[in-house]
Design an enzyme around this catalytic site. Sequence first.
Site, PDB file in Angstrom:
ATOM      1  N   LYS A 137       0.899  -1.104   0.068  1.00  0.00           N
ATOM      2  CA  LYS A 137      -0.081  -0.021   0.045  1.00  0.00           C
ATOM      3  C   LYS A 137       0.940   1.046  -0.018  1.00  0.00           C
ATOM      4  O   LYS A 137       0.365   2.299  -0.213  1.00  0.00           O
ATOM      5  CB  LYS A 137      -0.928   0.000   1.159  1.00  0.00           C
ATOM      6  CG  LYS A 137      -0.378   0.213   2.643  1.00  0.00           C
ATOM      7  CD  LYS A 137      -1.608   0.450   3.512  1.00  0.00           C
ATOM      8  CE  LYS A 137      -0.857   0.810   4.770  1.00  0.00           C
ATOM      9  NZ  LYS A 137      -1.748   0.871   5.653  1.00  0.00           N
ATOM     10  N   ASP A 138       2.057   1.131   0.500  1.00  0.00           N
ATOM     11  CA  ASP A 138       3.104   2.247   0.500  1.00  0.00           C
ATOM     12  C   ASP A 138       3.687   2.566  -1.175  1.00  0.00           C
ATOM     13  O   ASP A 138       4.419   3.556  -1.147  1.00  0.00           O
ATOM     14  CB  ASP A 138       4.293   2.256   1.444  1.00  0.00           C
ATOM     15  CG  ASP A 138       3.517   2.279   2.695  1.00  0.00           C
ATOM     16  OD1 ASP A 138       2.658   2.889   3.014  1.00  0.00           O
ATOM     17  OD2 ASP A 138       4.191   1.651   3.611  1.00  0.00           O
ATOM     18  N   ARG A 180      -6.825   8.697   4.572  1.00  0.00           N
ATOM     19  CA  ARG A 180      -8.110   7.898   4.304  1.00  0.00           C
ATOM     20  C   ARG A 180      -8.972   7.572   5.597  1.00  0.00           C
ATOM     21  O   ARG A 180     -10.147   7.588   5.568  1.00  0.00           O
ATOM     22  CB  ARG A 180      -7.448   6.699   3.512  1.00  0.00           C
ATOM     23  CG  ARG A 180      -8.383   5.640   3.462  1.00  0.00           C
ATOM     24  CD  ARG A 180      -7.560   4.305   2.734  1.00  0.00           C
ATOM     25  NE  ARG A 180      -6.903   3.898   3.839  1.00  0.00           N
ATOM     26  CZ  ARG A 180      -7.294   3.026   4.681  1.00  0.00           C
ATOM     27  NH1 ARG A 180      -8.345   2.848   5.212  1.00  0.00           N
ATOM     28  NH2 ARG A 180      -6.098   2.607   5.676  1.00  0.00           N
ATOM     29  N   ARG A 181      -8.195   7.253   6.621  1.00  0.00           N
ATOM     30  CA  ARG A 181      -8.679   6.737   8.057  1.00  0.00           C
ATOM     31  C   ARG A 181      -9.458   7.940   8.449  1.00  0.00           C
ATOM     32  O   ARG A 181     -10.636   7.749   8.892  1.00  0.00           O
ATOM     33  CB  ARG A 181      -7.564   6.101   8.820  1.00  0.00           C
ATOM     34  CG  ARG A 181      -7.225   4.916   8.349  1.00  0.00           C
ATOM     35  CD  ARG A 181      -5.838   4.581   9.141  1.00  0.00           C
ATOM     36  NE  ARG A 181      -5.416   3.310   8.672  1.00  0.00           N
ATOM     37  CZ  ARG A 181      -4.033   2.802   8.785  1.00  0.00           C
ATOM     38  NH1 ARG A 181      -3.338   3.306   9.557  1.00  0.00           N
ATOM     39  NH2 ARG A 181      -3.957   1.729   8.180  1.00  0.00           N
ATOM     40  N   ARG A 214       2.227   9.988  13.629  1.00  0.00           N
ATOM     41  CA  ARG A 214       3.464   9.455  12.710  1.00  0.00           C
ATOM     42  C   ARG A 214       4.234   8.439  13.327  1.00  0.00           C
ATOM     43  O   ARG A 214       4.319   8.322  14.722  1.00  0.00           O
ATOM     44  CB  ARG A 214       4.165  10.637  12.011  1.00  0.00           C
ATOM     45  CG  ARG A 214       3.320  11.190  10.743  1.00  0.00           C
ATOM     46  CD  ARG A 214       3.334  10.248   9.547  1.00  0.00           C
ATOM     47  NE  ARG A 214       4.722   9.500   9.286  1.00  0.00           N
ATOM     48  CZ  ARG A 214       5.612   9.904   8.676  1.00  0.00           C
ATOM     49  NH1 ARG A 214       5.656  11.055   8.378  1.00  0.00           N
ATOM     50  NH2 ARG A 214       6.652   9.175   8.602  1.00  0.00           N
ATOM     51  N   ARG A 265       4.306   4.566  17.380  1.00  0.00           N
ATOM     52  CA  ARG A 265       2.881   4.925  17.417  1.00  0.00           C
ATOM     53  C   ARG A 265       2.098   4.361  18.665  1.00  0.00           C
ATOM     54  O   ARG A 265       1.284   4.970  19.084  1.00  0.00           O
ATOM     55  CB  ARG A 265       2.174   4.677  16.131  1.00  0.00           C
ATOM     56  CG  ARG A 265       2.545   5.654  15.031  1.00  0.00           C
ATOM     57  CD  ARG A 265       1.747   5.348  13.710  1.00  0.00           C
ATOM     58  NE  ARG A 265       2.237   4.242  13.058  1.00  0.00           N
ATOM     59  CZ  ARG A 265       1.547   3.354  12.088  1.00  0.00           C
ATOM     60  NH1 ARG A 265       0.023   3.672  12.013  1.00  0.00           N
ATOM     61  NH2 ARG A 265       1.838   2.556  11.516  1.00  0.00           N
ATOM     62  N   CYS A 267      -0.740   7.986  -3.812  1.00  0.00           N
ATOM     63  CA  CYS A 267      -1.034   7.450  -2.594  1.00  0.00           C
ATOM     64  C   CYS A 267      -1.455   8.438  -1.474  1.00  0.00           C
ATOM     65  O   CYS A 267      -1.286   9.633  -1.836  1.00  0.00           O
ATOM     66  CB  CYS A 267       0.079   6.491  -2.051  1.00  0.00           C
ATOM     67  SG  CYS A 267       1.828   7.502  -2.183  1.00  0.00           S
TER      68      CYS A 267
HETATM   69  N1  LIG Z   1       1.601   3.599   5.877  1.00  0.00           N
HETATM   70  C1  LIG Z   1       2.516   2.896   6.845  1.00  0.00           C
HETATM   71  C2  LIG Z   1       1.931   1.243   6.747  1.00  0.00           C
HETATM   72  N2  LIG Z   1       2.376   0.626   5.578  1.00  0.00           N
HETATM   73  C3  LIG Z   1       2.079  -0.568   5.699  1.00  0.00           C
HETATM   74  C4  LIG Z   1       1.608  -0.733   7.185  1.00  0.00           C
HETATM   75  C5  LIG Z   1       1.119  -2.086   7.801  1.00  0.00           C
HETATM   76  C6  LIG Z   1       0.888  -3.212   6.950  1.00  0.00           C
HETATM   77  C7  LIG Z   1       0.187  -3.128   5.850  1.00  0.00           C
HETATM   78  O1  LIG Z   1      -0.902  -2.553   5.720  1.00  0.00           O
HETATM   79  O2  LIG Z   1       0.326  -3.875   4.658  1.00  0.00           O
HETATM   80  C8  LIG Z   1       1.516   0.443   7.745  1.00  0.00           C
HETATM   81  C9  LIG Z   1       1.321   0.905   8.916  1.00  0.00           C
HETATM   82  C10 LIG Z   1      -0.290   1.338   9.186  1.00  0.00           C
HETATM   83  O3  LIG Z   1      -0.845   1.476   8.214  1.00  0.00           O
HETATM   84  O4  LIG Z   1      -0.625   1.044  10.389  1.00  0.00           O
END
Ligand SMILES: NCc1[nH]cc(CCC(=O)O)c1CC(=O)O
Length: 320
Positions: A81-82, A143-144, A161, A167, A252
């Site tokens: 997702k990153d 998004r959240r 962050r 966190r 993203c």
């Molecule tokens: N953006 C940061 C990130 N990138 C991937 C994950 C967790 C693992 C995943 O979602 O695959 C996280 C942490 C989060 O969103 O809490």
Amino acid sequence: MQNNPIRIGTRESQLAVWQADLVKKLLEDNGHAAELVFIKSEGDIDLVTPLYAMGVQGVFTRALDAALLNNRIDIAVHSMKDVPVQLPQGIVQAAVLERASYKDILVYREQFTEDSITQINHGLLSTDNQQLSSLLIGTSSIRRKAQWLNRYPGTVIENLRGNINTRLKKVAESQWHGAIFAAAGLERINVRPENSIDLDWMLPAPAQGAIMAVARDGDYNILEAFAPINHNDTAIAVKIERDFLSALMGGCSTPISALAEVTPQGILFKGNIISPDGSQKVAVERTFSKAEADNAGTLAGHDVLEQGGREIVTAFKNAK
Ligand SMILES: NCc1[nH]cc(CCC(=O)O)c1CC(=O)O
């Protein structure tokens, strides 16, 4: 045949190393030697600026992309997702591993359940505690934030962050009611607190919970070594989710969520875009056949654009 150990590039966070180790193990199971190479990313160095304000895409991935192109590593492992939907020139997908949980979860500080949080937010839970008059929730994900505000208007969203352990510590030391995390991250490194609930109503980020390995374009030894560890149903699902994202915005750190599930009955897709203040939402839910997988994300994206999503996209881009 690959002779030297395969150099797996990874960030240094505990989650990143766990994910890279998994890739190493899968390679070794298939008879390949592999080693980890640690690379620092901008996203790990600046732990204050919210991701969506960093202004560039790929804050977690660019340093690894450079290491790949400079031949310091043979493969880079990312939380998918990153990874920006458009891979840099010269870099290609080598494999997507089987997805873990895609869920977002709420880690809460005290004995709150989602039920009581709902009640608190609607003023239904009588309490003398002044703190409860307004919900404080930590997340630096736009998004959240957008989804939470859409469901619970009036919540105060606090910036949060840092890597997972930082966190979790911040939440524990805060006066917030809770904070939102990806289940996959916490569960992989075994730090999911008991005080947490799955947010079943929240749709994940495109490709949340999936791990992606990328390689140099044309590095056939590496691509061949990774073919057996690709998980096809996951790869299909995350491609649809990322196509949906591309159709809407292509970046993203956007208030766009998507989930595709490959089932024997077909591909179940849900997606949405929500204005960052939570006030406007356009959602789509569709079932596709496997044969439609190539276009499913784009089609769903166009549905959303036509049903009012375009206005949300435009407003979001103008506000940036
Ligand atoms: N953006 C940061 C990130 N990138 C991937 C994950 C967790 C693992 C995943 O979602 O695959 C996280 C942490 C989060 O969103 O809490």
